[in-house]
Write a protein that holds these residues in place. Structure first.
Motif, PDB file in Angstrom:
ATOM      1  N   TYR A  26      67.578   7.114 -49.079  1.00 10.13           N
ATOM      2  CA  TYR A  26      67.910   8.544 -49.163  1.00 10.13           C
ATOM      3  C   TYR A  26      66.751   9.478 -48.810  1.00 10.13           C
ATOM      4  N   TYR A  27      65.531   8.965 -48.705  1.00 14.70           N
ATOM      5  CA  TYR A  27      64.392   9.839 -48.385  1.00 14.70           C
ATOM      6  C   TYR A  27      64.110   9.936 -46.892  1.00 14.70           C
ATOM      7  N   VAL A  28      64.716   9.064 -46.070  1.00 14.58           N
ATOM      8  CA  VAL A  28      64.450   9.188 -44.624  1.00 14.58           C
ATOM      9  C   VAL A  28      65.220  10.407 -44.105  1.00 14.58           C
ATOM     10  N   GLY A  61      63.292   2.629 -44.019  1.00 14.04           N
ATOM     11  CA  GLY A  61      62.623   2.890 -45.283  1.00 14.04           C
ATOM     12  C   GLY A  61      61.174   2.457 -45.144  1.00 14.04           C
ATOM     13  N   VAL A  62      60.502   2.282 -46.270  1.00 20.46           N
ATOM     14  CA  VAL A  62      59.087   1.884 -46.209  1.00 20.46           C
ATOM     15  C   VAL A  62      58.953   0.358 -46.288  1.00 20.46           C
ATOM     16  N   ARG A  63      57.702  -0.112 -46.070  1.00 17.54           N
ATOM     17  CA  ARG A  63      57.491  -1.544 -45.838  1.00 17.54           C
ATOM     18  C   ARG A  63      58.050  -2.443 -46.948  1.00 17.54           C
ATOM     19  N   GLY A  86      54.233   2.880 -45.156  1.00 17.73           N
ATOM     20  CA  GLY A  86      53.975   2.098 -46.370  1.00 17.73           C
ATOM     21  C   GLY A  86      54.315   2.928 -47.592  1.00 17.73           C
ATOM     22  N   CYS A  87      54.030   2.381 -48.751  1.00 20.41           N
ATOM     23  CA  CYS A  87      54.218   3.133 -50.002  1.00 20.41           C
ATOM     24  C   CYS A  87      52.885   3.087 -50.736  1.00 20.41           C
ATOM     25  N   PRO A  88      52.200   4.233 -50.862  1.00 13.98           N
ATOM     26  CA  PRO A  88      50.882   4.235 -51.500  1.00 13.98           C
ATOM     27  C   PRO A  88      50.911   3.655 -52.917  1.00 13.98           C
ATOM     28  N   MET A  89      51.997   3.853 -53.627  1.00 18.64           N
ATOM     29  CA  MET A  89      52.053   3.259 -54.977  1.00 18.64           C
ATOM     30  C   MET A  89      52.051   1.735 -54.895  1.00 18.64           C
ATOM     31  N   ALA A  90      52.832   1.179 -53.952  1.00 15.53           N
ATOM     32  CA  ALA A  90      52.882  -0.275 -53.807  1.00 15.53           C
ATOM     33  C   ALA A  90      51.486  -0.828 -53.488  1.00 15.53           C
ATOM     34  N   VAL A 114      60.001  -2.750 -57.784  1.00 14.45           N
ATOM     35  CA  VAL A 114      60.245  -3.224 -56.415  1.00 14.45           C
ATOM     36  C   VAL A 114      59.278  -2.569 -55.426  1.00 14.45           C
ATOM     37  N   ASN A 115      58.726  -1.413 -55.795  1.00 18.71           N
ATOM     38  CA  ASN A 115      57.699  -0.755 -54.972  1.00 18.71           C
ATOM     39  C   ASN A 115      56.383  -1.511 -55.136  1.00 18.71           C
ATOM     40  N   SER A 116      56.326  -2.697 -54.548  1.00 18.20           N
ATOM     41  CA  SER A 116      55.140  -3.561 -54.633  1.00 18.20           C
ATOM     42  C   SER A 116      55.220  -4.537 -53.463  1.00 18.20           C
ATOM     43  N   PHE A 172      50.817   4.907 -59.529  1.00 17.55           N
ATOM     44  CA  PHE A 172      51.718   6.074 -59.557  1.00 17.55           C
ATOM     45  C   PHE A 172      52.111   6.434 -58.130  1.00 17.55           C
ATOM     46  N   CYS A 173      53.188   7.206 -58.013  1.00 19.88           N
ATOM     47  CA  CYS A 173      53.611   7.698 -56.699  1.00 19.88           C
ATOM     48  C   CYS A 173      52.958   9.054 -56.465  1.00 19.88           C
ATOM     49  N   PRO A 174      52.133   9.186 -55.436  1.00 20.83           N
ATOM     50  CA  PRO A 174      51.451  10.475 -55.214  1.00 20.83           C
ATOM     51  C   PRO A 174      52.435  11.629 -55.013  1.00 20.83           C
ATOM     52  N   THR A 175      53.603  11.336 -54.465  1.00 20.88           N
ATOM     53  CA  THR A 175      54.594  12.394 -54.217  1.00 20.88           C
ATOM     54  C   THR A 175      55.205  12.902 -55.533  1.00 20.88           C
ATOM     55  N   HIS A 176      55.597  11.996 -56.407  1.00 22.52           N
ATOM     56  CA  HIS A 176      56.228  12.402 -57.674  1.00 22.52           C
ATOM     57  C   HIS A 176      55.199  12.859 -58.712  1.00 22.52           C
ATOM     58  N   HIS A 177      54.010  12.292 -58.640  1.00 25.31           N
ATOM     59  CA  HIS A 177      52.954  12.572 -59.622  1.00 25.31           C
ATOM     60  C   HIS A 177      52.480  14.028 -59.522  1.00 25.31           C
ATOM     61  N   PRO A 200      62.361   9.001 -62.526  1.00 28.18           N
ATOM     62  CA  PRO A 200      61.367   8.557 -63.523  1.00 28.18           C
ATOM     63  C   PRO A 200      59.983   8.253 -62.950  1.00 28.18           C
ATOM     64  N   GLU A 201      59.787   8.401 -61.659  1.00 27.99           N
ATOM     65  CA  GLU A 201      58.420   8.291 -61.113  1.00 27.99           C
ATOM     66  C   GLU A 201      57.606   9.556 -61.400  1.00 27.99           C
ATOM     67  N   CYS A 202      58.264  10.615 -61.897  1.00 29.38           N
ATOM     68  CA  CYS A 202      57.507  11.809 -62.299  1.00 29.38           C
ATOM     69  C   CYS A 202      56.848  11.544 -63.658  1.00 29.38           C
ATOM     70  N   VAL A 260      57.556  15.896 -50.720  1.00 30.88           N
ATOM     71  CA  VAL A 260      57.843  15.114 -49.514  1.00 30.88           C
ATOM     72  C   VAL A 260      57.129  13.768 -49.576  1.00 30.88           C
ATOM     73  N   CYS A 261      57.849  12.703 -49.229  1.00 33.85           N
ATOM     74  CA  CYS A 261      57.203  11.395 -49.047  1.00 33.85           C
ATOM     75  C   CYS A 261      56.882  11.273 -47.558  1.00 33.85           C
ATOM     76  N   PRO A 262      55.613  11.441 -47.167  1.00 31.19           N
ATOM     77  CA  PRO A 262      55.278  11.453 -45.738  1.00 31.19           C
ATOM     78  C   PRO A 262      55.602  10.138 -45.044  1.00 31.19           C
ATOM     79  N   ASN A 263      55.577   9.047 -45.783  1.00 32.35           N
ATOM     80  CA  ASN A 263      55.853   7.747 -45.159  1.00 32.35           C
ATOM     81  C   ASN A 263      57.313   7.593 -44.774  1.00 32.35           C
ATOM     82  N   MET A 264      58.199   8.087 -45.621  1.00 29.99           N
ATOM     83  CA  MET A 264      59.635   8.004 -45.292  1.00 29.99           C
ATOM     84  C   MET A 264      59.950   8.847 -44.050  1.00 29.99           C
ATOM     85  N   LYS A 265      59.164   9.898 -43.834  1.00 33.08           N
ATOM     86  CA  LYS A 265      59.423  10.777 -42.683  1.00 33.08           C
ATOM     87  C   LYS A 265      58.970  10.138 -41.360  1.00 33.08           C
TER      88      LYS A 265
HETATM   89 FE1  SF4 Z   1      56.433   5.257 -52.441  1.00 28.21          FE
HETATM   90 FE2  SF4 Z   1      56.528   7.595 -53.669  1.00 28.21          FE
HETATM   91 FE3  SF4 Z   1      57.301   7.430 -51.135  1.00 28.21          FE
HETATM   92 FE4  SF4 Z   1      58.797   6.370 -53.092  1.00 28.21          FE
HETATM   93  S1  SF4 Z   1      58.328   8.539 -52.759  1.00 28.21           S
HETATM   94  S2  SF4 Z   1      58.246   5.393 -51.168  1.00 28.21           S
HETATM   95  S3  SF4 Z   1      57.192   5.653 -54.490  1.00 28.21           S
HETATM   96  S4  SF4 Z   1      55.218   7.072 -51.946  1.00 28.21           S
END
Ligand code: SF4
Ligand code: 13P
Length: 303
Positions: A26-28, A61-63, A86-90, A114-116, A172-177, A200-202, A260-265
């Motif tokens: 849903y984030y792409v 989606g991300v990796r 990628g996903c910085p949290m992973a 699963v974000n790992s 943590f997720c930099p976007t939600h944090h 819940p990532e916030c 915004v999640c820059p990786n999904m974009k």
């Molecule tokens: Fe990773 Fe956060 Fe992007 Fe989700 S929103 S993919 S946790 S960086």
């Protein structure tokens, strides 16, 4: 949704010719979601990848999402349109971190978000997504749980499952944090009749204001069903865009500015087109990692 543009038509044609299954998160970008066979949260994406009949699966989606699909359907070809999404949290947790936590808490089972990476999943006992974390934590036959990498999701689960002791990794997720309680209070003051749906990532000071705390799919479901005429969304911008398009009769607002999640974009229409045309980028994993990671993901999908 309207009609498709030229690039979207070409993607749909390639999809048919190659009998590919395209799953999007849903984030792409919405224009990518619109040409997918299914748009999913992480849990549904893993389930659909596990059950796929098609030989070719494309994960928009991300990796880690591509890796999970490959682990669950190892005999299939799994493609990612963007190699550097990628996903910085992973990336914040390593297998060594998990092994160190295991050594410190030998009676605990390891639950990994699963974000790992596949390597982290390989040294964990069970995986979870935000929509399955509570169910899995309650069902785990143990008194102590090591949770990695998301400290916010981990803290949320720990608060809901007080009968167990949790040891949290500090990812943590930099976007939600980035979203603060002040952002939420300002949005509530501006829209006093609004309900608030949050991921819940916030952080907990944001999550505690939620009328609904849930995954992307759960947030969408809540927004569709609520009688409230105004909805505040505590997750990525594309969810707000999707709801505005789907529910023009409701007012939907994001909290916290640029969410915004820059990786999904990075998963653009052009990237998806080239991915289908050239059958790139293939997800490959070492055999031993794939087999070990499969145990924890299989358990999650069956839960
Ligand atoms: Fe990773 Fe956060 Fe992007 Fe989700 S929103 S993919 S946790 S960086
Ligand atoms: P969902 O499982 O809610 O789709 O979350 C995925 C994610 O990466 C949220 O940041």
């Amino acid at each position: 949704m309207g009609s498709f543009n030229h690039l979207q038509e070409q993607i749909l044609k390639l999809k048919r010719e190659k009998n590919a299954l395209v799953l999007a998160h849903y984030y792409v970008p919405l224009e990518v979601q619109d040409v997918a066979d299914a748009v999913c949260d992480s849990f549904a994406m893993a389930q659909k990848a596990a059950k796929a009949r098609e030989e070719l699966i494309v994960i928009c989606g991300v990796r880690f999402m591509g890796e999970s699909a490959k682990i669950l359907s190892p005999e299939k070809t799994v493609l990612l349109p963007s190699l550097d999404a990628g996903c910085p949290m992973a990336d914040m947790v390593t297998p060594e971190d998990v092994l160190r936590l295991r050594a410190q808490h030998p009676r605990a089972r390891v639950m990994c978000y699963v974000n790992s990476s596949a390597a982290v999943k390989a040294v964990s006992d069970v995986c979870c997504t935000s929509s399955s974390a509570l169910r899995i934590a309650r069902a785990l036959d143990c008194e102590e749980i090591i949770f990695a990498p998301d400290r916010h999701l981990g803290a949320y689960v720990a608060a809901q499952v007080p009968e167990k002791t949790f040891w949290l990794h500090d990812g943590f997720c930099p976007t939600h944090h980035r979203v603060t309680e002040a952002d939420v209070l300002a949005a509530k003051e501006a829209h006093p009749e609004a309900v608030f749906a949050v991921h819940p990532e916030c952080g907990d000071d944001v999550v505690k204001h939620g009328d609904l705390v849930g995954s992307t799919a759960e947030i969408l479901d809540f927004a569709r069903k609520t009688q409230a005429p105004q909805i505040l969304i505590g997750t990525e911008r594309e969810i707000v865009e999707r709801l505005r398009r789907e529910l023009p009769e409701k007012k939907v607002y994001g909290v916290g500015g640029a969410f915004v999640c820059p990786n999904m974009k990075k998963v653009t229409l052009q990237a998806l087109y080239e991915c289908l045309r050239d059958e790139k980028y293939k997800v490959e994993l070492p055999e031993d990692e794939l087999t070990a990671a499969r145990r924890s993901l299989d358990q999650m999908v069956k839960s």
